[in-house]
Design an enzyme around this catalytic site. Structure first.
Site, PDB file in Angstrom:
ATOM      1  CE1 TYR A 142      -3.544  -2.620   0.518  1.00  0.00           C
ATOM      2  CE2 TYR A 142      -4.678  -0.576   1.037  1.00  0.00           C
ATOM      3  CZ  TYR A 142      -4.713  -1.910   0.692  1.00  0.00           C
ATOM      4  OH  TYR A 142      -5.929  -2.521   0.530  1.00  0.00           O
ATOM      5  CE  LYS A 192       1.530 -16.942  -2.692  1.00  0.00           C
ATOM      6  NZ  LYS A 192       1.126 -18.296  -3.186  1.00  0.00           N
ATOM      7  CG  ASP A 225      -1.795 -19.801  -1.748  1.00  0.00           C
ATOM      8  OD1 ASP A 225      -1.204 -19.910  -0.643  1.00  0.00           O
ATOM      9  OD2 ASP A 225      -1.400 -20.386  -2.777  1.00  0.00           O
ATOM     10  CG  ASP A 249      -8.129  -4.879   1.267  1.00  0.00           C
ATOM     11  OD1 ASP A 249      -9.077  -4.467   1.965  1.00  0.00           O
ATOM     12  OD2 ASP A 249      -8.058  -4.720   0.037  1.00  0.00           O
ATOM     13  CG  ASP A 253     -13.619  -7.359   1.739  1.00  0.00           C
ATOM     14  OD1 ASP A 253     -13.397  -6.636   2.734  1.00  0.00           O
ATOM     15  OD2 ASP A 253     -14.070  -6.937   0.661  1.00  0.00           O
TER      16      ASP A 253
HETATM   17  C1  IPM Z   1     -10.508  -1.515   3.626  1.00  0.00           C
HETATM   18  C2  IPM Z   1     -10.753  -0.851   2.305  1.00  0.00           C
HETATM   19  C3  IPM Z   1      -9.628   0.138   2.049  1.00  0.00           C
HETATM   20  C4  IPM Z   1      -8.339  -0.646   1.901  1.00  0.00           C
HETATM   21  C5  IPM Z   1      -9.841   1.081   0.865  1.00  0.00           C
HETATM   22  C6  IPM Z   1     -11.135   1.846   0.969  1.00  0.00           C
HETATM   23  C7  IPM Z   1      -8.682   2.022   0.699  1.00  0.00           C
HETATM   24  O1  IPM Z   1     -10.894  -1.815   1.307  1.00  0.00           O
HETATM   25  O2  IPM Z   1     -10.375  -0.799   4.638  1.00  0.00           O
HETATM   26  O3  IPM Z   1     -10.487  -2.741   3.680  1.00  0.00           O
HETATM   27  O4  IPM Z   1      -8.019  -1.151   0.806  1.00  0.00           O
HETATM   28  O5  IPM Z   1      -7.639  -0.774   2.890  1.00  0.00           O
HETATM   29 MG    MG Z   2     -10.976  -3.821   2.038  1.00  0.00          MG
END
Ligand code: IPM
Ligand code: MG
Length: 368
Positions: A142, A192, A225, A249, A253
């Site tokens: 990032y 990884k 993975d 990230d 999710d």
């Molecule tokens: C998260 C989001 C952010 C990230 C974006 C909005 C920059 O996806 O907080 O998970 O990628 O960190």
């Molecule tokens: Mg995210």
């Protein structure tokens, strides 16, 4: 003693709607539990860009540094898709994380009993699930340099750099081990190391911190993975997962969806302790700005409400009050109150964002 200062950055899309419910709850804790907060609102993301031409004004950045905690809603939206990269709404959020040095991002994935049927996975895979992803938040791909889009010969090349120093890995590893000691004492580190040198370093440092400082915690390592696969196969094998910025990230999710809806998951981003002993901290839901449903009262405020519960626990040392708020949410769900994102195939009538907030307030009242 002066009230703690909360900076509220509701942001874009559904951010303001879900934050409005959190404000009611903050008010409730002030009125009913004697926990006053000094609340100030400001802008982040697209709305800040619209007003100031930047997704995070310097004055807002300074307020965030001075606050006892920052609560953030969400940033971004299609309106801003074609903006120059440097002023995209997400840059505001990334600047907050970087300049506040919020290296440890806690993303719990907990499956509420009332929603176990609602996951896309089988009920026995998710029922009772309670895991914590600790995502490194201030480094890695990032932020690594070099980055950019360059021209090489007659074509362009896009470059990002995965970069981790030993101390960056060590500090997030420590925060994962500390958390594990207060939970089920297990950490699984994901990288990884089979393809990335930064992964090799990550694994070595995590192992060293473990052996020297946390030998009592059970540590395992997994390729990220495989970790993604294991999260979907049998998530209850995990307690705390520690991983880098990008893998975190993705994996968070994925873990969020195990619990039925992205609208449920809170997060805390913590940095080093400030002079008052509280960690630098920003709390935000894991979900985004959901522009498709913004302004319609359809959004689920629970992720944002639970983010405030995390603030009570991690910034204000009010674990019992955080439990109270989490139990109120659990009660509301058990009673069958559902926003649109929580409607199963059998249908039903969803409540609005505001009605969900009111139901949580009523459950809080009932808890007294
Ligand atoms: C998260 C989001 C952010 C990230 C974006 C909005 C920059 O996806 O907080 O998970 O990628 O960190
Ligand atoms: Mg995210």
């Amino acid at each position: 003693m002066a009230n703690p200062k909360l900076l509220i950055l509701a942001g874009d899309g559904i951010g303001p709607e879900v934050m409005a419910e959190v404000k009611k709850i903050i008010g409730w804790f002030g009125a009913k539990r004697g926990m006053g907060f000094d609340v100030e609102d400001d802008l982040v993301g697209g709305c800040a860009y619209d007003k100031y031409g930047t997704p995070l004004h310097d004055d807002t950045m300074a307020k965030a540094q001075a606050a006892d905690a920052v609560l953030l809603g969400a940033v971004g939206g299609p309106k801003y898709d074609n903006l120059d990269f440097s002023v995209k709404p997400e840059r505001g959020l990334l600047r907050l994380r970087k300049e506040m040095d919020l290296f440890s991002n806690l993303r719990p994935a907990q499956c509420f009993d009332a929603l176990a049927d609602f996951s896309s996975l089988k009920k026995d895979v998710v029922a009772g699930l309670d895991i914590m992803i600790v995502r490194e938040l201030t480094s890695g791909v990032y932020f690594g340099e070099p980055r950019g889009i360059f021209t090489e010969g007659n074509e362009r090349v896009g470059i990002n750099t995965q970069r981790y120093t030993e101390s960056e890995v060590a500090r997030v590893a420590r925060s994962a081990f500390e958390l594990a000691r207060r939970r089920n004492n297990k950490v699984c580190s994901m990288e990884k190391a089979n393809v990335m040198e930064s992964g090799i370093l990550w694994r070595e440092v995590v192992q060293k911190i473990h052996d020297e400082e946390y030998p009592d915690v059970q540590l395992s390592h997994m390729y990220a993975d495989n970790g993604a696969m294991q999260l979907v196969r049998w998530p209850k094998q995990f307690d705390v997962i520690v991983t880098d910025n990008l893998f975190g990230d993705l994996l968070s999710d994925c873990a969020a969806m195990l619990t039925g809806s992205l609208g449920m998951l809170p997060s805390a981003s913590l940095g080093a302790p400030m002079a008052n002993g509280r960690p630098k901290a920003l709390y935000e839901p894991v979900h985004g700005s959901a522009p498709d449903i913004a302004g319609q009262g359809k959004a689920n405020p629970i992720a944002c409400v639970l983010s405030f519960a995390m603030a009570l626990r991690y910034s204000f040392d009010q674990g019992a009050e955080a439990d109270r708020l989490e139990k109120a949410v659990e009660k509301v769900l058990a009673d069958g109150v559902r926003t649109a994102d929580l409607m199963g195939p059998e249908g039903g009538v969803p409540v609005s964002t505001g009605q969900m907030g009111d139901a949580i307030l009523a459950a809080l009242d009932a808890s007294l």
